[in-house]
Design a protein around this motif. Structure first.
Motif, PDB file in Angstrom:
ATOM      1  N   GLY A   1       0.338  11.795  -9.741  1.00  0.00           N
ATOM      2  CA  GLY A   1      -0.448  13.015  -9.577  1.00  0.00           C
ATOM      3  C   GLY A   1       0.397  14.261  -9.754  1.00  0.00           C
ATOM      4  N   PHE A   2       1.601  14.271  -9.200  1.00  0.00           N
ATOM      5  CA  PHE A   2       2.492  15.423  -9.364  1.00  0.00           C
ATOM      6  C   PHE A   2       2.870  15.621 -10.827  1.00  0.00           C
ATOM      7  CE2 PHE A   2       4.009  15.182  -4.737  1.00  0.00           C
ATOM      8  CZ  PHE A   2       3.181  16.228  -4.362  1.00  0.00           C
ATOM      9  N   VAL A   3       3.151  14.560 -11.528  1.00  0.00           N
ATOM     10  CA  VAL A   3       3.513  14.675 -12.937  1.00  0.00           C
ATOM     11  C   VAL A   3       2.332  15.209 -13.736  1.00  0.00           C
ATOM     12  CG1 VAL A   3       4.100  13.320 -15.001  1.00  0.00           C
ATOM     13  CG2 VAL A   3       5.344  12.947 -12.876  1.00  0.00           C
ATOM     14  N   THR A   4       1.141  14.698 -13.451  1.00  0.00           N
ATOM     15  CA  THR A   4      -0.059  15.166 -14.167  1.00  0.00           C
ATOM     16  C   THR A   4      -0.318  16.643 -13.877  1.00  0.00           C
ATOM     17  OG1 THR A   4      -0.960  12.933 -13.986  1.00  0.00           O
ATOM     18  CG2 THR A   4      -2.496  14.678 -14.547  1.00  0.00           C
ATOM     19  N   ALA A   5      -0.185  17.052 -12.633  1.00  0.00           N
ATOM     20  CA  ALA A   5      -0.397  18.461 -12.278  1.00  0.00           C
ATOM     21  C   ALA A   5       0.630  19.351 -12.951  1.00  0.00           C
ATOM     22  CB  ALA A   5      -0.341  18.629 -10.765  1.00  0.00           C
TER      23      ALA A   5
ATOM     24  N   ALA B   1       0.831  -1.213   0.000  1.00  0.00           N
ATOM     25  CA  ALA B   1       0.000   0.000   0.000  1.00  0.00           C
ATOM     26  C   ALA B   1       0.861   1.257   0.000  1.00  0.00           C
ATOM     27  CB  ALA B   1      -0.927  -0.021   1.217  1.00  0.00           C
ATOM     28  N   GLN B   2       1.951   1.228   0.750  1.00  0.00           N
ATOM     29  CA  GLN B   2       2.843   2.387   0.780  1.00  0.00           C
ATOM     30  C   GLN B   2       3.466   2.630  -0.588  1.00  0.00           C
ATOM     31  OE1 GLN B   2       6.001   1.911   3.578  1.00  0.00           O
ATOM     32  NE2 GLN B   2       6.772   3.985   3.331  1.00  0.00           N
ATOM     33  N   ALA B   3       3.896   1.585  -1.256  1.00  0.00           N
ATOM     34  CA  ALA B   3       4.480   1.741  -2.588  1.00  0.00           C
ATOM     35  C   ALA B   3       3.438   2.231  -3.583  1.00  0.00           C
ATOM     36  CB  ALA B   3       5.070   0.409  -3.049  1.00  0.00           C
ATOM     37  N   LEU B   4       2.212   1.728  -3.460  1.00  0.00           N
ATOM     38  CA  LEU B   4       1.138   2.168  -4.350  1.00  0.00           C
ATOM     39  C   LEU B   4       0.800   3.643  -4.122  1.00  0.00           C
ATOM     40  CD1 LEU B   4      -0.860   1.215  -6.502  1.00  0.00           C
ATOM     41  CD2 LEU B   4      -2.446   0.664  -4.657  1.00  0.00           C
ATOM     42  N   ALA B   5       0.774   4.060  -2.851  1.00  0.00           N
ATOM     43  CA  ALA B   5       0.499   5.466  -2.548  1.00  0.00           C
ATOM     44  C   ALA B   5       1.602   6.362  -3.083  1.00  0.00           C
ATOM     45  CB  ALA B   5       0.354   5.643  -1.039  1.00  0.00           C
ATOM     46  N   ALA B   6       2.840   5.941  -2.949  1.00  0.00           N
ATOM     47  CA  ALA B   6       3.943   6.748  -3.466  1.00  0.00           C
ATOM     48  C   ALA B   6       3.868   6.850  -4.987  1.00  0.00           C
ATOM     49  CB  ALA B   6       5.279   6.139  -3.046  1.00  0.00           C
ATOM     50  N   ALA B   7       3.518   5.749  -5.633  1.00  0.00           N
ATOM     51  CA  ALA B   7       3.426   5.774  -7.096  1.00  0.00           C
ATOM     52  C   ALA B   7       2.290   6.679  -7.550  1.00  0.00           C
ATOM     53  CB  ALA B   7       3.240   4.361  -7.630  1.00  0.00           C
TER      54      ALA B   7
END
Length: 143
Positions: free
Chosen positions: A105-109, A94-100
């Protein structure tokens, strides 16, 4: 080449027994009759070289089967360790999925901001059209 210093090796004559078995004769007189070669499988081993006879102990009487207690505490502990390990693994996943997803999201923004800056101009109105020719005719009718 001098042959006197290096004499030729002695070649023993071959003699045969009455049954036709060959053996090599030596120039010295024999002290005993010649021994014939027998394969090792055909000769029995002398007593001092014979394999010892292994005597197995008598089988022990089987004790009656005692019902064994169910090791339920051990099974509970093992299950808890397994569940805990699975929980840690799921936590890491879950932690790896959240980081990904955060990175995505940052790249899209960032791409959205770049697109907005590229397509809009600094002022309001219809943005991003570039230079527009404007012709204004003003006549004063009050004259």
């Amino acid at each position: 080449m001098d042959h006197t210093t290096n004499p030729q090796p002695f070649a023993a004559p071959v003699l045969y027994t009455p049954d036709g078995t060959p053996y090599y004769a030596h120039p010295a007189p024999l002290t005993a009759p010649p021994a014939l070669y027998h394969p090792a499988a055909a000769l029995p081993l002398p007593a001092q070289y014979a394999a010892p006879v292994l005597q197995l102990p008598a089988p022990l009487a089987q004790a009656p089967a005692v019902p064994v207690r169910d090791p339920w505490p051990a099974r509970l502990v093992a299950g808890g360790v397994g569940i805990g390990g699975a929980g840690i693994g799921i936590g890491f996943l879950a932690q790896a999925l959240a980081a990904a997803t955060t990175a995505l999201g940052f790249v899209t923004a960032g791409l959205a901001v770049v697109w907005l800056l590229k397509t809009t101009s600094g002022g309001g109105g219809r943005g991003g059209q570039g230079a527009v020719n404007v012709r204004v005719n003003v006549t004063n009718r009050n004259r």
